[in-house]
Write a protein that holds these residues in place. Structure first.
Motif, PDB file in Angstrom:
ATOM      1  N   MET A   1       0.853  -1.167   0.000  1.00 33.52           N
ATOM      2  CA  MET A   1       0.000   0.000   0.000  1.00 33.52           C
ATOM      3  C   MET A   1       0.902   1.233   0.000  1.00 33.52           C
ATOM      4  N   THR A   2       0.633   2.137  -0.941  1.00 34.82           N
ATOM      5  CA  THR A   2       1.432   3.361  -1.016  1.00 34.82           C
ATOM      6  C   THR A   2       1.063   4.311   0.126  1.00 34.82           C
ATOM      7  N   ASP A   3       1.890   5.313   0.337  1.00 36.11           N
ATOM      8  CA  ASP A   3       1.596   6.305   1.372  1.00 36.11           C
ATOM      9  C   ASP A   3       0.271   7.011   1.085  1.00 36.11           C
ATOM     10  N   ARG A   4       0.023   7.336  -0.189  1.00 36.18           N
ATOM     11  CA  ARG A   4      -1.242   7.993  -0.560  1.00 36.18           C
ATOM     12  C   ARG A   4      -2.430   7.081  -0.257  1.00 36.18           C
ATOM     13  N   GLU A   5      -2.310   5.830  -0.638  1.00 29.19           N
ATOM     14  CA  GLU A   5      -3.397   4.890  -0.379  1.00 29.19           C
ATOM     15  C   GLU A   5      -3.626   4.749   1.129  1.00 29.19           C
ATOM     16  N   PHE A   6      -2.558   4.726   1.885  1.00 32.39           N
ATOM     17  CA  PHE A   6      -2.665   4.632   3.339  1.00 32.39           C
ATOM     18  C   PHE A   6      -3.414   5.843   3.893  1.00 32.39           C
ATOM     19  N   ASP A   7      -3.050   7.039   3.425  1.00 31.02           N
ATOM     20  CA  ASP A   7      -3.717   8.264   3.880  1.00 31.02           C
ATOM     21  C   ASP A   7      -5.189   8.271   3.478  1.00 31.02           C
ATOM     22  N   LEU A   8      -5.484   7.773   2.298  1.00 28.92           N
ATOM     23  CA  LEU A   8      -6.862   7.687   1.837  1.00 28.92           C
ATOM     24  C   LEU A   8      -7.655   6.702   2.694  1.00 28.92           C
ATOM     25  N   MET A   9      -7.052   5.581   3.007  1.00 24.59           N
ATOM     26  CA  MET A   9      -7.723   4.583   3.856  1.00 24.59           C
ATOM     27  C   MET A   9      -8.030   5.148   5.243  1.00 24.59           C
ATOM     28  N   ASP A  10      -7.186   6.052   5.731  1.00 27.45           N
ATOM     29  CA  ASP A  10      -7.452   6.710   7.022  1.00 27.45           C
ATOM     30  C   ASP A  10      -8.833   7.354   7.050  1.00 27.45           C
TER      31      ASP A  10
END
Length: 83
Positions: A1-10
């Motif tokens: 999971m990319t950093d962007r995807e991680f932030d989006l999942m938040d």
């Protein structure tokens, strides 16, 4: 999971409309749609027509994404919490 995807999942622990994601994250529409599409294809999020009406068909995120709501799936939550 990319950093962007991680932030989006938040942001997807609760049902959220596309507009909320744009306002909260401040990313370009294209970037959000690409990230949502990546998560969706891996079964980490689901798409909804309204806060309580899930889409039970294959969604084209690029075409429909800006009109939809999103929510992390159980698989997505597990992936997000194990990083």
């Amino acid at each position: 999971m990319t950093d962007r995807e991680f932030d989006l999942m938040d942001e997807l622990y609760f049902v959220q409309p596309f507009q909320y994601l744009q306002e909260t994250l401040g990313w370009e529409e294209k970037v959000i749609l690409e990230s949502l599409e990546s998560l969706y294809k891996r079964g980490l999020i689901k798409c909804l027509k309204s806060p309580d009406e899930e889409c039970f068909y294959q969604v084209n995120i690029q075409e429909e994404g800006s009109k939809l709501y999103f929510l992390a799936t159980k698989k997505g939550l597990m992936a997000h919490n194990t990083i």
